[in-house]
Motif scaffolding. Structure first.
Motif, short mmCIF file in Angstrom:
data_model
loop_
_atom_site.label_atom_id
_atom_site.label_comp_id
_atom_site.label_asym_id
_atom_site.label_seq_id
_atom_site.Cartn_x
_atom_site.Cartn_y
_atom_site.Cartn_z
N ASP A 144 0.82 -1.21 0.00
CA ASP A 144 0.00 0.00 0.00
C ASP A 144 0.86 1.26 0.00
N LYS A 145 2.19 1.11 -0.10
CA LYS A 145 3.09 2.26 -0.21
C LYS A 145 4.19 1.97 -1.23
N CYS A 146 4.54 2.99 -2.00
CA CYS A 146 5.61 2.86 -2.99
C CYS A 146 6.97 3.00 -2.31
N MET A 147 8.05 2.59 -3.02
CA MET A 147 9.41 2.72 -2.50
C MET A 147 10.01 4.06 -2.94
N ARG A 148 10.89 4.59 -2.10
CA ARG A 148 11.51 5.90 -2.38
C ARG A 148 12.56 5.78 -3.48
N CYS A 149 12.65 6.82 -4.32
CA CYS A 149 13.63 6.83 -5.40
C CYS A 149 15.04 7.02 -4.84
N ARG A 150 16.04 6.50 -5.56
CA ARG A 150 17.44 6.66 -5.17
C ARG A 150 17.88 8.10 -5.40
N SER A 151 18.74 8.61 -4.49
CA SER A 151 19.27 9.97 -4.62
C SER A 151 20.73 9.92 -5.07
N CYS A 152 21.05 10.63 -6.15
CA CYS A 152 22.42 10.70 -6.68
C CYS A 152 23.08 11.96 -6.12
N ASP A 153 23.93 11.79 -5.11
CA ASP A 153 24.52 12.92 -4.39
C ASP A 153 25.74 13.45 -5.15
N ILE A 154 25.71 14.73 -5.53
CA ILE A 154 26.82 15.33 -6.27
C ILE A 154 28.07 15.44 -5.40
N GLU A 155 27.89 15.52 -4.06
CA GLU A 155 29.04 15.59 -3.16
C GLU A 155 29.82 14.28 -3.15
N LEU A 156 29.20 13.20 -3.55
CA LEU A 156 29.88 11.91 -3.66
C LEU A 156 30.36 11.65 -5.08
N GLY A 157 30.29 12.67 -5.93
CA GLY A 157 30.75 12.53 -7.31
C GLY A 157 29.77 11.84 -8.22
N LEU A 158 28.48 11.81 -7.85
CA LEU A 158 27.47 11.10 -8.62
C LEU A 158 26.53 12.08 -9.33
N VAL A 159 26.06 11.68 -10.51
CA VAL A 159 25.07 12.45 -11.24
C VAL A 159 23.99 11.49 -11.75
N VAL A 160 22.83 12.03 -12.05
CA VAL A 160 21.71 11.22 -12.53
C VAL A 160 21.89 10.95 -14.03
N VAL A 161 21.83 9.67 -14.42
CA VAL A 161 21.88 9.30 -15.84
C VAL A 161 20.50 8.82 -16.30
N LYS A 162 19.65 8.45 -15.36
CA LYS A 162 18.29 8.05 -15.71
C LYS A 162 17.37 8.43 -14.55
N ASN A 163 16.41 9.27 -14.86
CA ASN A 163 15.51 9.76 -13.83
C ASN A 163 14.62 8.65 -13.30
N CYS A 164 14.19 8.84 -12.07
CA CYS A 164 13.29 7.88 -11.44
C CYS A 164 11.90 8.02 -12.05
N THR A 165 11.28 6.90 -12.38
CA THR A 165 9.92 6.87 -12.91
C THR A 165 9.05 6.05 -11.96
N PRO A 166 7.75 6.09 -12.14
CA PRO A 166 6.90 5.28 -11.26
C PRO A 166 7.17 3.79 -11.32
N THR A 167 7.83 3.33 -12.43
CA THR A 167 8.08 1.89 -12.58
C THR A 167 9.55 1.50 -12.43
N GLU A 168 10.47 2.47 -12.39
CA GLU A 168 11.90 2.17 -12.30
C GLU A 168 12.59 3.15 -11.38
N ASN A 169 13.60 2.66 -10.65
CA ASN A 169 14.39 3.49 -9.77
C ASN A 169 15.37 4.33 -10.58
N ALA A 170 15.87 5.40 -9.98
CA ALA A 170 16.85 6.24 -10.65
C ALA A 170 18.18 5.51 -10.80
N GLU A 171 18.95 5.87 -11.84
CA GLU A 171 20.28 5.32 -12.06
C GLU A 171 21.31 6.44 -11.98
N CYS A 172 22.42 6.17 -11.27
CA CYS A 172 23.47 7.16 -11.07
C CYS A 172 24.75 6.74 -11.78
#
Length: 352
Positions: free
Chosen positions: A83-111
């Protein structure tokens, strides 16, 4: 004739009655025979929600009773009964990460690693800065998965010069590697020591005591731990540690009407797979990664009180044991003194 008529009328009634019973049994059998896209609840079949959706009622019957996850914030990548969705992954720039694929309702974000950063680990949690070659002598450019390879020989350089540069690079690489390893190990040690001392109240400055503090058995604290978590939070935690959906569904079905037991069994299943060593650190750090900082703080405080109480009980028991040993020694000494006096007294009587 009366006998024949009676028999002729009773037989159809008996047959019709048996057919009615058989039909009722078949109907009851069909009600609990759910399909792969359904699940059984309270003797009825409920529809599972598809990718990107979770249920809005206890037992969905149509797709309209499954609500979508919030785009960019939540996702659900499998058919579910949640009854609850899972939280999207956060790509932290301070850890040298950037988003390559945004989070969608059916897929998690990719960093991925940001520009001028790399990571050689398959499951990258943070990226390192690329090496900058002296005088711009680059043999191979830095990529997201490999560091820069610097050129060690210029045109016309004599063999002995090349040998010196190679030796220098090797020594420097070994020194930097050792320095990085020690720095990382020290950072992990300080983080673990701070967290453990905050919870247990123990002085974990020594290596042996640190291992004892970190590897404290959590099995006796499981009910207290899951009491601070909701069922959905426990599910999110075990999914984060790759507990399979069939295992989760099986536990939920086995303890269908007991939410507390569902949480305990799910947590115990993760604990059995993980083992005692490092389980506490994994628990607290994972809860904070999953944005459950308030839950992590409550569990820390509760474990601190529990462990402190356990230590005081053990110390009290040790003190009582020491007192008992002291009393036994004093009684024994008194007994020997009396024995000596008794041996001396008959001698004095004989002299008299």
């Amino acid at each position: 004739m009366e006998t024949c008529c009676k028999n002729d009328t009773e037989v159809p009634i008996h047959i019709a009655h048996n057919k009615s019973i058989t039909r009722k049994r078949n109907i009851g059998k069909r009600e609990i025979n759910c399909t792969e896209k359904e699940y059984s609840l309270n003797g009825q079949c409920c529809m599972k929600c598809g990718h990107g959706h979770v249920k809005s009622v206890e037992c969905p019957k149509t797709a309209a009773q499954c609500v979508p996850c919030k785009s960019g914030e939540e996702y659900m990548d499998h058919i579910n009964v949640l009854d609850k969705c899972m939280r999207c992954r956060s790509c932290d720039i301070e850890l040298g990460l950037v988003v390559v694929k945004n989070c969608t309702p059916t897929e998690n974000a990719e960093c991925s690693c940001a520009k001028n950063h790399y990571c050689s680990s398959p499951q990258c949690e943070h990226c390192e800065s690329c090496t900058i070659c002296e005088k711009g002598l680059v043999e191979k450019e830095c990529t997201s998965t490999s560091d820069t390879v610097c050129r060690t020989q210029e045109a016309g350089m004599p063999p002995w010069g090349t040998a010196i540069i190679v030796i220098f690079v090797i020594v420097s690489g070994v020194a930097l590697g050792l320095k990085f390893y020690r720095k990382k190990k020290q950072k992990n040690f300080i983080t673990q020591r701070y967290t453990v001392e905050a919870v247990t109240g123990k002085d974990c400055s020594g290596e042996t005591s640190t291992l004892i503090c970190i590897d404290d058995d959590l099995s006796r604290h499981v009910p207290d731990i899951v009491k601070e978590m909701t069922l959905d939070e426990v599910k999110a935690f075990v999914r984060h540690h790759k507990l399979s959906e069939p295992t989760i569904d099986e536990i939920i079905r086995d303890y269908c009407y007991d939410t507390s037991e569902q949480k305990i069994k799910l947590f115990q299943k993760w604990y059995q797979r993980h083992g005692i060593r490092g389980a506490y650190i994994t628990l607290i750090s994972s809860l904070r990664d999953l944005k459950m900082r308030a839950v992590a703080d409550k569990i820390e405080q509760k474990l601190k009180v529990a462990v402190s109480s356990h230590q005081e009980s053990r110390e009290s028991h040790n003190d009582k044991t020491e007192q008992s040993n002291t009393c036994s020694q004093e009684v024994g000494k008194s007994y020997h003194d009396n024995a000596e006096i008794s041996n001396t007294y008959p001698e004095s009587l004989e002299e008299t």
